[in-house]
Design a protein around this motif. Structure first.
Motif, short mmCIF file in Angstrom:
data_model
loop_
_atom_site.label_atom_id
_atom_site.label_comp_id
_atom_site.label_asym_id
_atom_site.label_seq_id
_atom_site.Cartn_x
_atom_site.Cartn_y
_atom_site.Cartn_z
N GLY A 192 56.78 39.75 30.96
CA GLY A 192 56.62 40.24 29.60
C GLY A 192 55.48 39.60 28.85
O GLY A 192 55.10 40.09 27.80
N ASP A 193 54.93 38.48 29.34
CA ASP A 193 53.78 37.88 28.68
C ASP A 193 52.56 38.77 28.84
O ASP A 193 52.38 39.42 29.87
N ILE A 194 51.73 38.79 27.85
CA ILE A 194 50.50 39.56 27.91
C ILE A 194 49.47 38.77 28.70
O ILE A 194 49.24 37.60 28.45
N VAL A 195 48.88 39.43 29.68
CA VAL A 195 47.83 38.83 30.50
C VAL A 195 46.54 39.58 30.21
O VAL A 195 46.46 40.78 30.46
N VAL A 196 45.56 38.89 29.66
CA VAL A 196 44.26 39.50 29.36
C VAL A 196 43.35 39.26 30.55
O VAL A 196 43.12 38.12 30.96
N ASP A 197 42.87 40.34 31.15
CA ASP A 197 42.02 40.22 32.33
C ASP A 197 41.15 41.46 32.44
O ASP A 197 41.61 42.57 32.18
N PHE A 198 39.91 41.27 32.80
CA PHE A 198 39.02 42.40 33.02
C PHE A 198 37.90 41.97 33.94
O PHE A 198 37.65 40.78 34.13
N THR A 199 37.26 42.94 34.55
CA THR A 199 36.05 42.70 35.32
C THR A 199 34.97 43.62 34.78
O THR A 199 35.26 44.61 34.09
N PHE A 200 33.73 43.28 35.09
CA PHE A 200 32.65 44.18 34.71
C PHE A 200 31.53 44.08 35.72
O PHE A 200 31.37 43.08 36.41
N THR A 201 30.80 45.18 35.84
CA THR A 201 29.62 45.23 36.68
C THR A 201 28.45 45.67 35.81
O THR A 201 28.63 46.35 34.80
N ASN A 202 27.27 45.28 36.21
CA ASN A 202 26.06 45.61 35.47
C ASN A 202 25.09 46.28 36.42
O ASN A 202 24.69 45.71 37.42
N ASN A 245 21.03 48.98 32.68
CA ASN A 245 21.50 49.06 31.30
C ASN A 245 22.94 49.55 31.20
O ASN A 245 23.48 49.67 30.11
N LEU A 246 23.57 49.86 32.33
CA LEU A 246 24.93 50.39 32.34
C LEU A 246 25.92 49.30 32.71
O LEU A 246 25.82 48.70 33.79
N PHE A 247 26.86 49.03 31.81
CA PHE A 247 27.95 48.10 32.09
C PHE A 247 29.22 48.90 32.30
O PHE A 247 29.53 49.81 31.53
N THR A 248 29.96 48.59 33.36
CA THR A 248 31.23 49.24 33.64
C THR A 248 32.32 48.19 33.57
O THR A 248 32.28 47.20 34.30
N PHE A 249 33.28 48.37 32.66
CA PHE A 249 34.38 47.44 32.47
C PHE A 249 35.64 48.02 33.10
O PHE A 249 35.92 49.20 32.97
N THR A 250 36.41 47.16 33.77
CA THR A 250 37.68 47.56 34.35
C THR A 250 38.77 46.69 33.74
O THR A 250 38.70 45.46 33.81
#
Length: 67
Positions: free
Chosen positions: A31-41, A44-49
């Protein structure tokens, strides 16, 4: 300027992840919130997951929002 905004975003997200007294990353309890993301560059285009868990809403702020 875009790199600076990305830097501030990464710092803001890192504030939501912290360690408890025994060094484990918080979010290990169900139930704890886990903040996590990845990104690629790609130029000029950044893609966040989004890999976050147990959140009920999200707000991505790249420093260009006006209130």
């Amino acid at each position: 300027m875009k790199k600076l905004k990305l830097f501030y975003f990464i710092i803001a997200v890192s504030l939501f992840t912290s360690c408890d007294s025994d060094g484990d990353i918080t979010g290990s309890d169900p139930g704890d919130i886990v903040v996590d993301f990845t990104f690629t560059n790609d130029g000029n285009l950044f893609t966040f997951t989004n890999l976050s868990q147990n959140a009920t809403s999200y707000r991505w702020d790249f420093g260009d929002l006006y209130f």
